[in-house]
Enzyme design. Structure first.
Site, PDB file in Angstrom:
ATOM      1  NE  ARG A 162      -3.958   1.626  -4.937  1.00  0.00           N
ATOM      2  CZ  ARG A 162      -3.987   2.305  -6.077  1.00  0.00           C
ATOM      3  NH1 ARG A 162      -2.944   2.996  -6.459  1.00  0.00           N
ATOM      4  NH2 ARG A 162      -5.065   2.285  -6.839  1.00  0.00           N
ATOM      5  CD  GLU A 194       5.325   6.823  -9.062  1.00  0.00           C
ATOM      6  OE1 GLU A 194       5.199   6.640 -10.297  1.00  0.00           O
ATOM      7  OE2 GLU A 194       4.448   7.359  -8.365  1.00  0.00           O
ATOM      8  CG  HIS A 201       3.866   3.478  -8.976  1.00  0.00           C
ATOM      9  ND1 HIS A 201       3.390   3.922  -7.767  1.00  0.00           N
ATOM     10  CD2 HIS A 201       3.132   4.147  -9.898  1.00  0.00           C
ATOM     11  CE1 HIS A 201       2.429   4.803  -7.949  1.00  0.00           C
ATOM     12  NE2 HIS A 201       2.263   4.964  -9.233  1.00  0.00           N
ATOM     13  CG  ASP A 210       0.176  12.551 -10.445  1.00  0.00           C
ATOM     14  OD1 ASP A 210      -0.893  12.025 -10.788  1.00  0.00           O
ATOM     15  OD2 ASP A 210       1.312  12.097 -10.750  1.00  0.00           O
ATOM     16  NE  ARG A 263      -0.656  -1.374 -12.392  1.00  0.00           N
ATOM     17  CZ  ARG A 263      -1.196  -0.289 -11.836  1.00  0.00           C
ATOM     18  NH1 ARG A 263      -0.664   0.210 -10.715  1.00  0.00           N
ATOM     19  NH2 ARG A 263      -2.238   0.297 -12.377  1.00  0.00           N
TER      20      ARG A 263
HETATM   21  O1  TA6 Z   1       2.543   7.622 -10.429  1.00  0.00           O
HETATM   22  C1  TA6 Z   1       1.489   8.509 -10.212  1.00  0.00           C
HETATM   23  C2  TA6 Z   1       0.239   7.965 -10.890  1.00  0.00           C
HETATM   24  O2  TA6 Z   1       0.396   7.927 -12.289  1.00  0.00           O
HETATM   25  C3  TA6 Z   1      -0.946   8.820 -10.447  1.00  0.00           C
HETATM   26  O3  TA6 Z   1      -1.451   9.613 -11.504  1.00  0.00           O
HETATM   27  C4  TA6 Z   1      -1.961   7.788  -9.940  1.00  0.00           C
HETATM   28  O4  TA6 Z   1      -2.779   7.350 -11.000  1.00  0.00           O
HETATM   29  C5  TA6 Z   1      -1.000   6.701  -9.430  1.00  0.00           C
HETATM   30  O5  TA6 Z   1      -0.015   6.618 -10.447  1.00  0.00           O
HETATM   31  C6  TA6 Z   1      -1.646   5.376  -9.093  1.00  0.00           C
HETATM   32  O6  TA6 Z   1      -2.070   4.734 -10.266  1.00  0.00           O
HETATM   33  P1  TA6 Z   1      -2.824   3.304 -10.091  1.00  0.00           P
HETATM   34  O7  TA6 Z   1      -3.123   2.851 -11.491  1.00  0.00           O
HETATM   35  O8  TA6 Z   1      -1.885   2.386  -9.367  1.00  0.00           O
HETATM   36  O9  TA6 Z   1      -4.051   3.614  -9.258  1.00  0.00           O
END
Ligand code: TA6
Length: 304
Positions: free
Chosen positions: A74, A273, A169, A214, A99
């Site tokens: 994360r 992103e 991301h 988002d 990932r």
């Molecule tokens: O990039 C934004 C997103 O798609 C959000 O909707 C949220 O889910 C974020 O990614 C994080 O996703 P993750 O699977 O890493 O918790």
């Protein structure tokens, strides 16, 4: 699979590149160049750290991140492939499998200017075929220099076309997300995932972050700039061969709902992103290749 000792013997450059046990003993490449330091884990080919000499870290990392096989890290730069967001089948992992796979460290080179390029590869195997029945090879290059360069090359080594999503991301570190402004997305269409993914249009001027956000911005080939007065810097996320840009901050409620993210961590980050997703998914014919690039740069904010 190479052992840590094998990798150290093959790739170490004293004072520049070390292959070391990272958090929870996961192997990582630690890079020290005249301009910046960086860490890249083989788990997910995950960049967890990039910091210019004498500057604050560029990337946010969650203090509660997992560092475990099968779970995404994360923070930093999660590598999203071959689908963005939740899969049609809820049993499949969100944001694809790249990932959470262990990547192969394939090459490390140092340029005359002192920058270091780390190359990692991932190819289709029975586990990926069970999730996504296509023959692919990925080459991911991380260029550590006065800025952070990222390049993901996707190759179709099969006999049938396939379409894929992809994203860097990127979790940018900011002093306080409530004080930043985002520029470079003016007048662009976006899918608002906070409002049923409705298609909307961004106002022309740079905008603040005032709540959970988002958004998947479409038709966005240009650089995005995040002006952060708290850290007296502007972060620029430039790109090549990417048509989508996602902006995300979980804010209060979503932060509380994520076990690997502190309840009070949301002001310290903003995801910008670099992506190809939704209507910008990429289709490759057999033998086809596609390389998406990003360049993330931290520049002092002009005194105003
Ligand atoms: O990039 C934004 C997103 O798609 C959000 O909707 C949220 O889910 C974020 O990614 C994080 O996703 P993750 O699977 O890493 O918790």
């Amino acid at each position: 699979m190479s052992t840590l000792t094998d990798l150290q013997q093959q790739f170490s450059l004293p004072g520049v590149v070390a292959i070391e046990p990272g958090t929870n003993g996961l192997p990582r490449v630690a890079i020290a160049t005249p301009d910046a330091d960086a860490h890249v884990y083989l788990h997910g080919a995950h960049v967890t750290h990039y910091q210019r000499r004498g500057r604050p870290p560029l990337l946010f990392m969650s203090a509660r991140s997992y560092f475990e096989t099968g779970k995404p890290i994360r923070g930093g730069v999660p590598l999203i492939f071959p689908w963005f967001g939740p899969a049609r089948d809820p049993k499949l992992p969100a944001h694809g499998f790249a990932r959470t796979k262990s990547w192969t460290l394939s090459d490390i080179t140092r340029a005359d200017d002192g920058s270091v390029t780390v190359s990692l590869t991932l190819a289709a195997d029975d586990a990926t075929r069970a999730l996504w029945p296509h023959e692919f090879e990925l080459v991911y290059r991380v260029i550590v220099g006065p800025s952070l360069g990222l390049e993901l090359e996707v190759r179709n080594i099969g006999h049938a076309p396939f379409a894929f999503d992809e994203a860097f991301h990127t979790y940018l570190a900011v002093a306080d997300v409530r004080a930043v402004t985002v520029a470079g997305l003016g007048n662009r269409p976006y899918l608002d995932k906070m409002d049923g993914a409705r298609l909307k249009t961004q106002a022309p001027q740079p905008f603040p972050i005032v709540a959970e956000i988002d958004r998947v911005y479409l038709d966005t080939p240009d650089a995005v700039r995040v002006d952060d007065p708290g850290l007296a810097r502007t972060i620029t996320v430039a790109k090549e061969n990417s048509s989508a840009t996602v902006v995300w901050n979980p804010w209060v409620a979503k932060a509380k709902a994520m076990a690997d993210f502190g309840d009070d961590a949301w002001p310290a980050m903003l995801c910008i992103e670099t992506a190809n997703a939704d209507r910008h998914a990429v289709t490759l014919v057999p033998g086809g290749r596609h390389a998406m690039r990003a360049n993330v740069k931290d520049e002092p904010r002009e005194a105003r």
